[in-house]
Design a protein around this motif. Sequence first.
Motif, mmCIF file in Angstrom:
data_model
loop_
_atom_site.group_PDB
_atom_site.id
_atom_site.type_symbol
_atom_site.label_atom_id
_atom_site.label_comp_id
_atom_site.label_asym_id
_atom_site.label_seq_id
_atom_site.Cartn_x
_atom_site.Cartn_y
_atom_site.Cartn_z
ATOM 1 N N ASN A 214 0.990 -1.389 0.000
ATOM 2 C CA ASN A 214 -0.038 -0.082 0.061
ATOM 3 C C ASN A 214 1.041 1.199 -0.029
ATOM 4 O O ASN A 214 1.804 1.489 0.936
ATOM 5 N N ASP A 215 0.662 1.993 -0.795
ATOM 6 C CA ASP A 215 1.296 3.320 -1.216
ATOM 7 C C ASP A 215 0.571 4.394 -0.904
ATOM 8 O O ASP A 215 -0.532 4.759 -1.757
ATOM 9 N N ALA A 216 0.454 5.193 0.305
ATOM 10 C CA ALA A 216 -0.233 6.354 0.650
ATOM 11 C C ALA A 216 0.284 7.564 0.073
ATOM 12 O O ALA A 216 -0.426 8.592 0.417
ATOM 13 N N ASN A 217 1.490 7.562 -0.459
ATOM 14 C CA ASN A 217 1.893 9.036 -0.967
ATOM 15 C C ASN A 217 1.051 9.349 -2.217
ATOM 16 O O ASN A 217 0.820 8.736 -3.123
ATOM 17 N N PRO A 218 0.560 10.399 -2.002
ATOM 18 C CA PRO A 218 -0.402 11.333 -3.291
ATOM 19 C C PRO A 218 0.394 11.312 -4.557
ATOM 20 O O PRO A 218 1.546 11.683 -4.395
ATOM 21 N N LEU A 219 -0.296 11.355 -5.470
ATOM 22 C CA LEU A 219 0.214 11.590 -6.890
ATOM 23 C C LEU A 219 -0.615 13.009 -7.498
ATOM 24 O O LEU A 219 -1.557 13.473 -6.919
ATOM 25 N N PRO A 220 0.260 13.510 -8.201
ATOM 26 C CA PRO A 220 -0.438 14.884 -8.958
ATOM 27 C C PRO A 220 -1.815 14.722 -9.698
ATOM 28 O O PRO A 220 -2.075 13.569 -9.827
ATOM 29 N N PRO A 221 -2.474 15.582 -9.920
ATOM 30 C CA PRO A 221 -3.802 15.277 -10.466
ATOM 31 C C PRO A 221 -3.699 14.677 -12.101
ATOM 32 O O PRO A 221 -4.542 13.844 -12.272
ATOM 33 N N HIS A 222 -2.765 14.987 -12.859
ATOM 34 C CA HIS A 222 -2.693 14.432 -14.060
ATOM 35 C C HIS A 222 -1.004 13.749 -14.098
ATOM 36 O O HIS A 222 -0.240 14.433 -14.864
ATOM 37 N N PRO A 223 -1.041 12.793 -13.470
ATOM 38 C CA PRO A 223 0.402 12.150 -13.678
ATOM 39 C C PRO A 223 0.697 11.727 -14.880
ATOM 40 O O PRO A 223 0.091 11.117 -15.797
ATOM 41 N N SER A 224 2.129 11.682 -15.173
ATOM 42 C CA SER A 224 2.540 11.247 -16.531
ATOM 43 C C SER A 224 2.707 9.671 -16.478
ATOM 44 O O SER A 224 2.837 9.018 -15.477
ATOM 45 N N GLU A 225 2.875 9.146 -17.692
ATOM 46 C CA GLU A 225 3.211 7.518 -17.755
ATOM 47 C C GLU A 225 4.632 7.467 -17.189
ATOM 48 O O GLU A 225 4.655 6.190 -16.576
ATOM 49 N N ALA A 226 5.495 8.192 -17.177
ATOM 50 C CA ALA A 226 6.828 7.871 -16.730
ATOM 51 C C ALA A 226 6.616 7.833 -15.176
ATOM 52 O O ALA A 226 7.236 7.090 -14.476
ATOM 53 N N LEU A 227 5.919 8.820 -14.466
ATOM 54 C CA LEU A 227 5.602 8.901 -13.293
ATOM 55 C C LEU A 227 4.843 7.675 -12.556
ATOM 56 O O LEU A 227 5.208 6.897 -11.629
ATOM 57 N N LEU A 228 3.852 7.279 -13.443
ATOM 58 C CA LEU A 228 3.152 6.029 -12.913
ATOM 59 C C LEU A 228 4.098 4.733 -13.070
ATOM 60 O O LEU A 228 3.820 4.011 -12.059
ATOM 61 N N HIS A 229 4.835 4.565 -13.882
ATOM 62 C CA HIS A 229 5.817 3.578 -14.196
ATOM 63 C C HIS A 229 6.835 3.638 -13.177
ATOM 64 O O HIS A 229 6.985 2.509 -12.341
ATOM 65 N N SER A 230 7.330 4.664 -12.820
ATOM 66 C CA SER A 230 8.222 4.874 -11.657
ATOM 67 C C SER A 230 7.561 4.293 -10.398
ATOM 68 O O SER A 230 8.267 3.771 -9.340
ATOM 69 N N THR A 231 6.419 4.887 -10.122
ATOM 70 C CA THR A 231 5.632 4.600 -8.806
ATOM 71 C C THR A 231 5.493 3.069 -8.735
ATOM 72 O O THR A 231 5.550 2.559 -7.558
ATOM 73 N N ALA A 232 5.156 2.515 -9.790
ATOM 74 C CA ALA A 232 4.729 1.090 -9.653
ATOM 75 C C ALA A 232 5.909 0.118 -9.561
ATOM 76 O O ALA A 232 6.003 -0.726 -8.997
#
Length: 220
Positions: A53-71
């Motif tokens: 579980n990752d409770a760190n918030p994401l920006p309103p419109h995350p980029s694909e690179a940010l989603l990939h890095s978070t996953a």
Amino acid sequence: MDSAEPGDSVLSPQGQEISASATAIPELKRDRPSVTVTKPIPYTFDLGNLLCNDANPLPPHPSEALLHSTARDSAQALINQLLTQCPIKSSPTSGLLMTLPPCTTPLPREKPLPAEKAETKWEKFAKKKGIQVKRRGEGKTVYDEAAGEWVPKWGYKGQNKEGEGDWLVEVDEKKEVAMGDGKEVRGERRRERKERVRRKERKDRANERKSRKGDSAGGR
């Protein structure tokens, strides 16, 4: 300037000739993400369900690179926890085996809970009188003193068929006359057993009908 291909030679700043493949390896190591993952809000884990579980918030419109890095970071943190918290054993037949802890996150059922089966007339009577109802599979065998062994109560070589296969049967003349033509004493025990089974089935159907009527009347 064209990039060097693996196997080509390049000149170092000092003028020395080195292989391009040797220069590519450090670059790959520098580009590889670290196995240590740190976040402002620490992860929480349910290793039994392989859940991170990752409770760190994401920006309103995350980029694909940010989603990939978070996953990727979440997967790396989960792997780190599994390798440090779960025991690993080696088996010559199955290889490496990891034992997961019990699950802590309740998951929803795929299907609804089965409806409770209505009590039969006998079950209601037994409950009222305090009689212990035997569950399915209990007491399937009985001790036969004549044979000196345990035999099944029903089915193949069951005790309920005792006497049906006797080679010698005592004949009751009055009973034989009452049976009429086409019947003989040898098959009488089998006919009686079949008749008992039919009577029980009729009683079970009657109890089931009464139980359904009682449920429908109570639901009005």
